[in-house]
Design an enzyme around this catalytic site. Sequence first.
Site, mmCIF file in Angstrom:
data_model
loop_
_atom_site.group_PDB
_atom_site.id
_atom_site.type_symbol
_atom_site.label_atom_id
_atom_site.label_comp_id
_atom_site.label_asym_id
_atom_site.label_seq_id
_atom_site.Cartn_x
_atom_site.Cartn_y
_atom_site.Cartn_z
ATOM 1 N N VAL A 21 31.878 4.862 15.640
ATOM 2 C CA VAL A 21 30.922 5.749 16.322
ATOM 3 C C VAL A 21 31.276 7.206 16.069
ATOM 4 C CG1 VAL A 21 29.964 6.446 18.546
ATOM 5 C CG2 VAL A 21 30.370 4.029 18.091
ATOM 6 N N TYR A 154 42.511 -2.282 27.387
ATOM 7 C CA TYR A 154 41.340 -1.476 27.046
ATOM 8 C C TYR A 154 40.527 -1.143 28.288
ATOM 9 C CZ TYR A 154 37.007 -0.102 24.645
ATOM 10 O OH TYR A 154 35.892 0.576 24.202
ATOM 11 N N THR A 184 27.694 -1.499 20.516
ATOM 12 C CA THR A 184 27.039 -0.728 19.463
ATOM 13 C C THR A 184 27.378 -1.348 18.118
ATOM 14 O OG1 THR A 184 27.135 1.310 20.783
ATOM 15 C CG2 THR A 184 26.870 1.565 18.415
#
Length: 320
Positions: A21, A154, A184
């Site tokens: 990204v 995470y 995504t």
Amino acid sequence: MDSSTPRRWEHAVVTGGAGFVGSHLCTALLDAGTAVTCVDDLSTGRAENIAALLDRPGFTFRRASVTEPFTVGRPPDLVLHFASPASPADYLRLPVHTLETGSLGTRNALALAHQAGARFVLASTSEVYGDPQEHPQSERYWGNVNPVGPRSVYDEAKRFGEALTTAEAGFHGTDTAIVRLFNTYGPRMRGYDGRAVPTFVRQALAGEPLTVTGDGLQTRSLCYVDDTVRGILAMAAHGMRGPVNIGNPDEITMLELARRIIELTGSRSEIRYVERPTDDPAVRCPDITLARDKLQWEPRVPAEEGLRRTIAWFRAHSGT
């Protein structure tokens, strides 16, 4: 890339800018006339993601870890903190680094923004919702996260990053924003990063069985990267603190995704069912009411079109 980035940004710092990204963000900002400094230690990002940007006017690459205090050549007016291992393959391989990036890295990126008087945008994640008991997930939902499970490195790094960003805004008055990104996908993903779309595409193109976990009925909501970048930059321009969900509210089961990718690639691959990972969420779908109302943002790229573009990129980068 289609972007609604305002031209008022003169200099943006993108941490994790060589990542999936992050590299698309760097491209969109440059296309809008913004100078960009990309900060990345290349622990999970890739030099080839930004190779085409190195000769572009206004682009600077600095190889550095955000877990240590860092500086850039000129004060930014926008800091986009996207540094973090984000795929299961990466954060399970780099658990301590993931936690340090979400904590020390966020602190250092916030310090840079505060000192420069810059707008700061934290890339958080739908993983803060854990295995949700609310569906779809709105920003008001506090989540259902296992703090000591394998995914916690995470999940909790991002949850802590949100808390630190919120505290920084309240205590120091730093201009901050939080975007919670849902799944995504698109060009520049790595075929072996453990996420569903690149894994299935890689397997289908190689004629291998597509490995669907569990019964394949767990859902995800897939947002094409161009749409995600538009949402991030709309949030940066708005001035709202958030958090705000950025994702596609159209759900798909993993089994249906596998079948669709087999069809779109023309593969003769079969489906193989494998063990489902621990704490794998049963559902994942954003409520994007806030993004629609405040940012006038919603996804534009249909799933079939996004998958076709992604497959085409993987065909052209078959060694990826």
